[in-house]
Design a protein around this motif. Structure first.
Motif, PDB file in Angstrom:
ATOM      1  N   LYS A  27       0.682  -1.133   0.021  1.00 33.49           N
ATOM      2  CA  LYS A  27       0.237   0.033  -0.067  1.00 33.49           C
ATOM      3  C   LYS A  27       0.785   1.232  -0.076  1.00 33.49           C
ATOM      4  O   LYS A  27       1.936   1.453   0.868  1.00 33.49           O
ATOM      5  CB  LYS A  27      -0.960   0.038   1.229  1.00 33.49           C
ATOM      6  N   ASN A  28       0.381   2.133  -0.942  1.00 36.08           N
ATOM      7  CA  ASN A  28       1.160   3.413  -0.748  1.00 36.08           C
ATOM      8  C   ASN A  28       2.706   3.430  -1.307  1.00 36.08           C
ATOM      9  O   ASN A  28       3.140   4.582  -1.602  1.00 36.08           O
ATOM     10  CB  ASN A  28       1.037   4.163   0.467  1.00 36.08           C
ATOM     11  N   LYS A  29       3.165   2.329  -1.036  1.00 34.47           N
ATOM     12  CA  LYS A  29       4.661   2.400  -1.658  1.00 34.47           C
ATOM     13  C   LYS A  29       5.045   1.591  -2.778  1.00 34.47           C
ATOM     14  O   LYS A  29       5.135   0.406  -2.718  1.00 34.47           O
ATOM     15  CB  LYS A  29       5.437   1.862  -0.316  1.00 34.47           C
ATOM     16  N   ASN A  30       4.937   2.454  -3.691  1.00 43.54           N
ATOM     17  CA  ASN A  30       5.105   1.853  -5.202  1.00 43.54           C
ATOM     18  C   ASN A  30       6.080   0.805  -5.432  1.00 43.54           C
ATOM     19  O   ASN A  30       6.038  -0.193  -6.038  1.00 43.54           O
ATOM     20  CB  ASN A  30       5.097   2.934  -6.030  1.00 43.54           C
ATOM     21  N   PHE A  31       7.477   1.355  -4.839  1.00 43.55           N
ATOM     22  CA  PHE A  31       8.296   0.455  -5.240  1.00 43.55           C
ATOM     23  C   PHE A  31       9.185  -0.390  -4.288  1.00 43.55           C
ATOM     24  O   PHE A  31      10.298  -0.835  -4.448  1.00 43.55           O
ATOM     25  CB  PHE A  31       9.581   1.609  -6.039  1.00 43.55           C
ATOM     26  N   ASP A  32       8.349  -0.475  -3.127  1.00 40.03           N
ATOM     27  CA  ASP A  32       8.902  -1.642  -2.461  1.00 40.03           C
ATOM     28  C   ASP A  32       8.464  -2.903  -3.137  1.00 40.03           C
ATOM     29  O   ASP A  32       7.339  -2.998  -3.655  1.00 40.03           O
ATOM     30  CB  ASP A  32       8.272  -1.108  -0.937  1.00 40.03           C
ATOM     31  N   PHE A  33       8.851  -4.020  -2.601  1.00 38.83           N
ATOM     32  CA  PHE A  33       8.664  -5.409  -2.732  1.00 38.83           C
ATOM     33  C   PHE A  33       8.077  -6.212  -1.544  1.00 38.83           C
ATOM     34  O   PHE A  33       8.553  -6.107  -0.470  1.00 38.83           O
ATOM     35  CB  PHE A  33       9.717  -6.042  -3.312  1.00 38.83           C
ATOM     36  N   SER A  34       7.329  -7.271  -2.055  1.00 39.85           N
ATOM     37  CA  SER A  34       7.026  -8.332  -0.922  1.00 39.85           C
ATOM     38  C   SER A  34       7.050  -9.532  -1.421  1.00 39.85           C
ATOM     39  O   SER A  34       6.335  -9.750  -2.450  1.00 39.85           O
ATOM     40  CB  SER A  34       5.608  -7.915  -0.433  1.00 39.85           C
ATOM     41  N   PHE A  35       7.845 -10.464  -0.928  1.00 38.93           N
ATOM     42  CA  PHE A  35       7.648 -11.745  -1.475  1.00 38.93           C
ATOM     43  C   PHE A  35       7.118 -12.849  -0.685  1.00 38.93           C
ATOM     44  O   PHE A  35       7.032 -14.051  -1.025  1.00 38.93           O
ATOM     45  CB  PHE A  35       9.239 -12.306  -2.193  1.00 38.93           C
ATOM     46  N   SER A  36       6.761 -12.471   0.446  1.00 40.04           N
ATOM     47  CA  SER A  36       6.333 -13.629   1.361  1.00 40.04           C
ATOM     48  C   SER A  36       4.892 -14.140   1.079  1.00 40.04           C
ATOM     49  O   SER A  36       4.688 -15.417   1.570  1.00 40.04           O
ATOM     50  CB  SER A  36       6.352 -12.995   2.824  1.00 40.04           C
ATOM     51  N   GLY A  37       4.260 -13.348   0.571  1.00 39.44           N
ATOM     52  CA  GLY A  37       2.599 -13.780   0.209  1.00 39.44           C
ATOM     53  C   GLY A  37       2.727 -14.635  -0.901  1.00 39.44           C
ATOM     54  O   GLY A  37       2.161 -15.847  -0.778  1.00 39.44           O
ATOM     55  N   LEU A  38       3.585 -14.529  -1.765  1.00 38.08           N
ATOM     56  CA  LEU A  38       3.828 -15.388  -2.904  1.00 38.08           C
ATOM     57  C   LEU A  38       4.309 -16.806  -2.492  1.00 38.08           C
ATOM     58  O   LEU A  38       3.898 -17.782  -2.723  1.00 38.08           O
ATOM     59  CB  LEU A  38       4.919 -14.672  -3.824  1.00 38.08           C
ATOM     60  N   LYS A  39       5.333 -16.698  -1.693  1.00 43.20           N
ATOM     61  CA  LYS A  39       6.017 -17.724  -0.937  1.00 43.20           C
ATOM     62  C   LYS A  39       5.090 -18.706  -0.168  1.00 43.20           C
ATOM     63  O   LYS A  39       4.922 -19.950  -0.220  1.00 43.20           O
ATOM     64  CB  LYS A  39       7.109 -17.375  -0.098  1.00 43.20           C
ATOM     65  N   THR A  40       4.058 -18.088   0.551  1.00 47.64           N
ATOM     66  CA  THR A  40       3.150 -19.000   1.275  1.00 47.64           C
ATOM     67  C   THR A  40       2.046 -19.422   0.330  1.00 47.64           C
ATOM     68  O   THR A  40       1.777 -20.480   0.589  1.00 47.64           O
ATOM     69  CB  THR A  40       2.384 -17.826   2.244  1.00 47.64           C
ATOM     70  N   ALA A  41       1.657 -18.588  -0.937  1.00 46.31           N
ATOM     71  CA  ALA A  41       0.755 -19.271  -1.945  1.00 46.31           C
ATOM     72  C   ALA A  41       1.511 -20.599  -2.431  1.00 46.31           C
ATOM     73  O   ALA A  41       0.719 -21.460  -2.754  1.00 46.31           O
ATOM     74  CB  ALA A  41       0.746 -18.232  -3.010  1.00 46.31           C
ATOM     75  N   VAL A  42       2.730 -20.425  -2.562  1.00 39.62           N
ATOM     76  CA  VAL A  42       3.392 -21.783  -3.002  1.00 39.62           C
ATOM     77  C   VAL A  42       3.513 -22.843  -2.272  1.00 39.62           C
ATOM     78  O   VAL A  42       3.266 -23.966  -2.596  1.00 39.62           O
ATOM     79  CB  VAL A  42       4.755 -21.446  -3.588  1.00 39.62           C
ATOM     80  N   LEU A  43       3.472 -22.224  -0.932  1.00 39.46           N
ATOM     81  CA  LEU A  43       3.495 -23.394   0.273  1.00 39.46           C
ATOM     82  C   LEU A  43       2.002 -24.123   0.331  1.00 39.46           C
ATOM     83  O   LEU A  43       1.988 -25.382   0.431  1.00 39.46           O
ATOM     84  CB  LEU A  43       3.651 -22.744   1.633  1.00 39.46           C
ATOM     85  N   TYR A  44       0.829 -23.264   0.328  1.00 41.73           N
ATOM     86  CA  TYR A  44      -0.315 -23.984   0.289  1.00 41.73           C
ATOM     87  C   TYR A  44      -0.595 -24.889  -0.717  1.00 41.73           C
ATOM     88  O   TYR A  44      -1.240 -25.867  -0.929  1.00 41.73           O
ATOM     89  CB  TYR A  44      -1.334 -22.847   0.341  1.00 41.73           C
TER      90      TYR A  44
END
Ligand code: KG4
Ligand code: ZN
Length: 337
Positions: free
Chosen positions: A203-220
């Motif tokens: 949210k609000n920070k265009n150029f920050d990254f997040s990979f933990s959601g992607l990693k959890t989606a793979v886990l599930y």
């Protein structure tokens, strides 16, 4: 000016001899993959013990290959951080000791800055401003490079680094460490459209990254696939498809952010560094997404941690400050430039 550069920030011990910031006379790296492989990741205590045993040998080897001795060296450079604290202490202690013993000035440089400098030293004719992008096992950072030494951080990961996400997904698929190259290999024969994994939104920070959601989606997804399989074991086909789908979403997400940043800041030159820049699909996706931008990649032996990028960058820092650093210089755990 001949600079001896030491890189000892994580699990590799590197030393290089570089003339005038770009001519590499030697670049020796002692990898510890064999040591950490069985644990599926870097064990800091073991990494440090190995550094104590190997760092001086790596330095001797770099001098030997470059056919120079300490009397020819004008500056000793070391990665001051960020990195594993124990490894940084060893690198700094060795650099300081050599500086005192041979009466050569010593200087500490930033590990992240050195990663995108690796692309600069490989291409020579870079114009500024440019975008600096570090995609490694420890960092995912975007910098606006106004000129060498003058930076504005415009984004970074808020959780895992991109290489770390590759390593963790590889572990979930029982692939050896380091996972990035293993995922890339497996993905070659996989269907990247079979699973739809999404990169995180910030949210609000265009150029920050997040990979933990992607990693959890793979886990599930892995858990679901195992449940559905008769023997509760992933088939090779499913493993390949998971690797390909994960890789495609992690890379597309990253490439889109970087290109969006380049447009927002109106820069056309992009310097990329860090281990993940080895990935061929990453390079392909950049060009496929925007072929008008000028991508600069690290040359052979300059993507992963190495002493050449440290020595090269130190040359410029020394020209700028016109003196070495104090022997009181401490390791720095922060990525700020
Ligand atoms: O730059 P680096 O040596 O270490 C840090 O400073 O962190 O990068 C190592 C990272 C590891 O996470 C590794 O899995 C990743 O780079 N990596 C790759 C590839 N080769 C190395 N990731 C994706 N694809 C690759 N081909
Ligand atoms: Zn690194």
């Amino acid at each position: 000016m001949l600079v001896l550069g030491i890189e000892c920030t994580c699990d590799d011990a590197g030393c290089a001899i570089v003339r005038d910031g770009c001519e590499i006379l030697s670049n020796v790296v002692s990898s510890q993959v064999d040591l950490h492989k069985m644990y599926g990741g870097v064990i800091p205590e073991l990494a440090c013990r190995r550094h104590v045993d190997t760092l001086l040998l790596v330095i001797e080897e770099a001098l030997r290959i470059a056919e120079v001795s300490f009397s020819d060296i004008d500056l000793i450079a070391v990665a001051q951080g960020p990195g594993l604290i124990g490894a940084l202490f060893i690198g700094l202690a060795v650099a300081k000791a050599l500086s005192v013993a041979y009466q050569i000035p010593f200087i500490g440089v930033n590990h992240i800055e050195a990663h995108f400098y690796a692309a600069y030293m490989s291409s020579k004719t870079t114009s500024f401003p440019a975008l600096g992008v570090v995609l490694s096992g420890g960092h995912t950072s975007l910098f606006l490079i106004k000129e060498l030494g003058f930076y504005e951080k415009i984004g970074e990961t808020v959780d895992d680094a991109i290489g770390e996400a590759f390593d963790k997904v590889a572990k979930m698929l029982n692939l050896p460490y380091p996972g990035g190259p293993e995922i890339e290999k497996l993905a070659l024969l996989g269907n990247k459209k079979r699973f739809s994994f999404k990169g995180g939104r910030i949210k609000n920070k265009n150029f920050d990254f997040s990979f933990s959601g992607l990693k959890t989606a793979v886990l599930y997804q892995i858990a679901r696939e195992k449940q559905m399989a008769e023997d509760h074991i992933l088939s090779l086909e499913t493993k390949r498809d998971i690797a390909a789908s994960f890789q495609e979403s992690a890379l597309t997400y990253t490439v889109n952010k970087v290109i969006q940043a380049a447009h927002t800041y109106q820069v056309t030159t992009i310097l990329l560094g860090g281990g993940v820049t080895h990935n061929r699909r990453l390079r392909e996706l950049f060009t496929l997404t925007d072929a008008t931008l000028d991508y600069r990649w690290p040359g052979e032996g300059l993507s992963l941690d190495n002493g050449a990028m440290i020595a090269g960058l130190a040359y410029h820092k020394y020209q700028f400050q016109k003196k070495g650093d104090s022997l009181n210089l401490e390791p720095s755990l922060h990525a700020s430039l």
